[in-house]
Scaffold this motif. Structure first.
Motif, short mmCIF file in Angstrom:
data_model
loop_
_atom_site.label_atom_id
_atom_site.label_comp_id
_atom_site.label_asym_id
_atom_site.label_seq_id
_atom_site.Cartn_x
_atom_site.Cartn_y
_atom_site.Cartn_z
N LEU A 50 13.38 58.22 31.98
CA LEU A 50 13.92 58.69 33.25
C LEU A 50 13.54 60.15 33.52
O LEU A 50 13.20 60.51 34.66
CB LEU A 50 15.45 58.53 33.27
N GLU A 51 13.57 60.97 32.50
CA GLU A 51 13.16 62.37 32.67
C GLU A 51 11.68 62.46 33.04
O GLU A 51 11.28 63.27 33.88
CB GLU A 51 13.43 63.17 31.39
N LEU A 52 10.87 61.63 32.41
CA LEU A 52 9.44 61.61 32.72
C LEU A 52 9.19 61.17 34.15
O LEU A 52 8.37 61.77 34.86
CB LEU A 52 8.70 60.68 31.74
N ALA A 53 9.90 60.14 34.60
CA ALA A 53 9.75 59.67 35.98
C ALA A 53 10.19 60.75 36.97
O ALA A 53 9.53 60.98 37.99
CB ALA A 53 10.57 58.40 36.19
N GLY A 54 11.28 61.43 36.66
CA GLY A 54 11.74 62.52 37.53
C GLY A 54 10.75 63.65 37.58
O GLY A 54 10.48 64.23 38.65
N SER A 55 10.19 63.99 36.44
CA SER A 55 9.19 65.05 36.38
C SER A 55 7.94 64.67 37.18
O SER A 55 7.37 65.50 37.90
CB SER A 55 8.82 65.34 34.93
N ALA A 56 7.52 63.43 37.06
CA ALA A 56 6.35 62.97 37.81
C ALA A 56 6.63 63.01 39.32
O ALA A 56 5.76 63.40 40.11
CB ALA A 56 5.98 61.56 37.38
N ALA A 57 7.83 62.63 39.71
CA ALA A 57 8.19 62.67 41.13
C ALA A 57 8.20 64.12 41.63
O ALA A 57 7.72 64.40 42.74
CB ALA A 57 9.55 62.01 41.34
N ASN A 58 8.74 65.02 40.85
CA ASN A 58 8.75 66.44 41.25
C ASN A 58 7.33 66.98 41.36
O ASN A 58 7.01 67.73 42.30
CB ASN A 58 9.55 67.28 40.25
N THR A 59 6.48 66.62 40.43
CA THR A 59 5.08 67.08 40.48
C THR A 59 4.38 66.54 41.72
O THR A 59 3.65 67.28 42.40
CB THR A 59 4.34 66.63 39.21
N ALA A 60 4.60 65.28 42.01
CA ALA A 60 3.98 64.69 43.21
C ALA A 60 4.49 65.38 44.47
O ALA A 60 3.71 65.66 45.40
CB ALA A 60 4.28 63.19 43.26
N THR A 61 5.76 65.69 44.53
CA THR A 61 6.33 66.37 45.69
C THR A 61 5.72 67.76 45.85
O THR A 61 5.35 68.17 46.96
CB THR A 61 7.87 66.48 45.54
N GLN A 62 5.57 68.50 44.74
CA GLN A 62 4.96 69.82 44.80
C GLN A 62 3.51 69.75 45.24
O GLN A 62 3.04 70.60 46.02
CB GLN A 62 5.07 70.51 43.44
N MET A 63 2.79 68.73 44.76
CA MET A 63 1.40 68.57 45.17
C MET A 63 1.30 68.31 46.67
O MET A 63 0.44 68.88 47.35
CB MET A 63 0.73 67.43 44.39
N LEU A 64 2.18 67.45 47.18
CA LEU A 64 2.16 67.16 48.61
C LEU A 64 2.52 68.40 49.43
O LEU A 64 1.92 68.65 50.48
CB LEU A 64 3.13 66.03 48.94
N GLN A 65 3.48 69.18 48.96
CA GLN A 65 3.84 70.41 49.66
C GLN A 65 2.68 71.39 49.67
O GLN A 65 2.39 72.02 50.70
CB GLN A 65 5.07 71.04 49.01
N ASN A 66 1.99 71.52 48.53
CA ASN A 66 0.84 72.43 48.47
C ASN A 66 -0.30 71.94 49.35
O ASN A 66 -0.96 72.74 50.02
CB ASN A 66 0.36 72.58 47.03
N LEU A 67 -0.52 70.64 49.36
CA LEU A 67 -1.57 70.07 50.20
C LEU A 67 -1.24 70.28 51.67
O LEU A 67 -2.11 70.68 52.46
CB LEU A 67 -1.74 68.58 49.89
N THR A 68 -0.01 70.02 52.04
CA THR A 68 0.42 70.21 53.43
C THR A 68 0.30 71.68 53.82
O THR A 68 -0.14 72.02 54.91
CB THR A 68 1.88 69.73 53.60
N SER A 69 0.69 72.55 52.91
CA SER A 69 0.59 73.99 53.18
C SER A 69 -0.86 74.42 53.35
O SER A 69 -1.17 75.27 54.19
CB SER A 69 1.23 74.76 52.04
N ALA A 70 -1.77 73.84 52.59
CA ALA A 70 -3.18 74.21 52.67
C ALA A 70 -3.80 73.68 53.97
O ALA A 70 -4.68 74.32 54.55
CB ALA A 70 -3.92 73.68 51.47
N ILE A 71 -3.36 72.51 54.43
CA ILE A 71 -3.95 71.90 55.62
C ILE A 71 -3.37 72.51 56.89
O ILE A 71 -4.07 72.66 57.89
CB ILE A 71 -3.72 70.36 55.61
#
Length: 75
Positions: A50-71
């Motif tokens: 569960l911790e690993l899944a949560g960490s992966a979800a947080n990482t994906a969210t941060q990546m999307l935020q960075n991508l959106t910020s860059a675009i």
């Protein structure tokens, strides 16, 4: 002397019931110990998954935020 065979049978039957009761109790104890062991093994694995899944979800969210910020065009 007439009562001796009855007492022997009664004692043997009582011993048999006591032995059966002890065997049943040991089986219940073994099953209980097995369940406790299984829970103690599965619990940390589940927590880690569960911790690993949560960490992966947080990482994906941060990546999307960075991508959106860059675009997104800057003003």
């Amino acid at each position: 002397m007439a009562n001796e065979p009855t007492n022997d049978f009664s004692g043997a039957f009582s011993d048999l019931l006591n032995a059966a009761g002890k065997l049943a109790q040991q089986q219940v104890d073994m099953v209980s110990s097995g369940v406790q062991a299984a829970v103690s093994i599965v619990e940390p694995l589940t927590k880690t998954a569960l911790e690993l899944a949560g960490s992966a979800a947080n990482t994906a969210t941060q990546m999307l935020q960075n991508l959106t910020s860059a675009i997104t065009p800057k003003k």
